[in-house]
Write a protein that holds these residues in place. Structure first.
Motif, short mmCIF file in Angstrom:
data_model
loop_
_atom_site.label_atom_id
_atom_site.label_comp_id
_atom_site.label_asym_id
_atom_site.label_seq_id
_atom_site.Cartn_x
_atom_site.Cartn_y
_atom_site.Cartn_z
N ASP A 146 0.86 -1.19 0.00
CA ASP A 146 0.00 0.00 0.00
C ASP A 146 0.90 1.24 0.00
O ASP A 146 0.69 2.19 -0.77
N HIS A 150 1.23 4.24 -2.72
CA HIS A 150 1.08 5.68 -2.45
C HIS A 150 2.23 6.47 -3.07
O HIS A 150 2.04 7.54 -3.66
N HIS A 155 -5.34 3.22 -7.22
CA HIS A 155 -6.28 3.20 -6.10
C HIS A 155 -7.72 3.22 -6.61
O HIS A 155 -8.58 2.55 -6.05
N HIS A 177 -6.60 -4.22 0.80
CA HIS A 177 -6.35 -2.94 0.13
C HIS A 177 -4.96 -2.87 -0.52
O HIS A 177 -4.82 -2.47 -1.68
FE LIG Z 1 -3.75 3.00 -0.15
#
Ligand SMILES: [Fe+2]
Ligand SMILES: NC(=O)c1ccc[n+]([C@@H]2O[C@H](COP(=O)([O-])OP(=O)(O)OC[C@H]3O[C@@H](n4cnc5c(N)ncnc54)[C@H](O)[C@@H]3O)[C@@H](O)[C@H]2O)c1
Length: 377
Positions: free
Chosen positions: A190, A194, A259, A273
């Motif tokens: 994740d 980002h 995303h 996620h």
């Molecule tokens: Fe994220």
């Protein structure tokens, strides 16, 4: 012209949990955490140092759902009125839930208005929030939004307002050592997402790009080692710092196409996620192989001069962490995939992307001269 701003006071380091009392500074607090035994013990440890909270919300589940948040908000309404600060001890789900509770504490109707994309009522002052992250991934401790999952409406919402930046983040990598391998990998990916999403982003700027390059280079180096050595405190420290850097990178740019694609993949296929937003990264990178400007510079700082070769190395890196790269691997057929791509490019996050859905194509067959090793420059 560009602008960079992040107001969160960050304390970072092994043992920094010891500084929490100084941050809370005697204020009455509402404690938010998970129900697991490990976190009950941590909550006790925190209460022993700070004194008891005015109330606890300790039933936060992964990917917090709007209906649960409504119940939690109502349950602590009275106690919340006496709290001076909200303290979140947990990963993204806990910090995001705490943002909702902090927002609700600032005035009637604010959460509903913000979730609908509108303005909060006049005079709204959310409670200040102190975040103690226990995962190294979401960066929520330095962002001004919360992801709220609305399963009843089969959608993902955002609570997003500049007043929702935490007042402070206390990041103690020692709290992350208990993360199992799969969680270490999904949260680490994740953070990688980002970093990269802040680069192929219309809001990229030189400060966000420097944070993103530092984050991505560290994650590519550290995550495979950490997956094999989960107790290594120095690797945990480096991963926590990289997740923080990634958070500082995307706190101003927000995320982009990966995303946007991930949300229906999580909602409808139950994919965590961090996996849902990272399995598309190699195809997106491949589609941007000719990127120029600040995006092109930063991607080459991470992946070397040939971004097509970099995309293949990124694919090998993900496969080495047991991440599947094809939509079909997650039960997504061709029709659903086209629909996901179309919806993703039309939405806010998709519009942050510097290219179009045409850049998100399956990777071409792996060239025979590309040895599938971990990335290096
Ligand atoms: Fe994220
Ligand atoms: N607000 C933001 O900026 C932002 C950014 C990215 C993702 N998110 C959201 O954050 C959520 C995901 O957060 P997450 O990935 O941190 O996971 P999480 O908070 O959902 O936690 C997942 C599981 O990990 C366990 N866990 C957490 N810390 C642990 C530790 N130290 N040791 C052992 N177990 C631990 C929890 O008990 C939980 O069962 C999603 O809802 C996602 O959409 C928010």
């Amino acid at each position: 012209m560009w602008r960079y701003h992040n107001p969160v006071a960050v304390t970072f380091g092994v043992g920094s949990l010891e500084t929490l009392a100084a941050r809370v500074a005697g204020r009455s607090y509402l404690l938010v955490t998970y129900p697991d035994t490990r976190f009950a013990a941590l909550a006790e440890q925190v209460s022993a140092r700070l004194g008891p909270p005015v109330a606890r919300v300790s039933d936060v589940a992964p990917n917090p759902d709007l209906a649960d948040l409504d119940r939690q908000t109502a349950r602590v309404a009275q106690a919340r009125a006496t709290a001076e600060v909200v303290l979140a001890v947990g990963g993204g789900s806990v910090i995001d839930s705490a943002k909702v509770l902090a927002a609700a504490g600032g005035g009637e109707g604010a959460v509903e208005a913000l979730l609908a994309g509108g303005e909060p009522p006049a005079g709204w002052r959310p409670l200040p929030l102190i975040a103690v992250p226990t995962t190294a991934g979401t960066g929520s401790e330095v962002t001004s939004w919360a992801t709220v999952w609305d399963r009843a409406a089969s959608t993902k919402r955002s609570l997003d307002h500049p007043r929702l930046y935490p007042e402070a983040a206390v990041i103690d990598p020692a709290l992350m050592c208990a993360m199992p391998r799969a969680l270490t990998i999904s949260t680490g990916l994740d953070a990688l997402s980002h970093a990269l999403e802040s680069l192929w982003n219309r809001h990229i700027n030189p400060i966000s790009a420097m944070h993103a390059v530092a984050a991505a280079r560290t994650i590519l180096e550290v995550l495979p080692a950490l997956a094999c050595a989960p107790d290594d405190l120095d690797l945990r420290r480096r991963m926590a710092q990289a997740a923080l850097s990634a958070g500082l990178a995307f706190s101003g740019t927000r995320t982009a196409i990966a995303h946007a694609i991930s949300y229906p993949v999580t909602l409808h296929h139950g994919v965590p996620h961090g996996i849902a937003c990272s399995f598309t990264l190699p195809m997106i990178l491949h589609g941007l192989a000719d990127a120029d400007g600040l995006t092109g510079w930063a991607l080459r700082e991470i992946f070397g001069p040939d971004l097509r070769a970099g995309a293949w190395r990124l694919a090998a890196f993900l496969e080495g962490l047991d991440v599947h790269l094809e939509p079909a691997d997650y039960g997504i057929g061709a029709t659903e995939w086209s629909e996901i791509l179309a919806a993703a490019t039309a939405g806010d996050r998709g519009r942050n992307f510097i290219a179009t859905a045409a850049a998100v194509q399956p990777l071409p067959p792996r060239p025979s001269d590309q040895t599938p090793t971990v990335p290096n420059r």
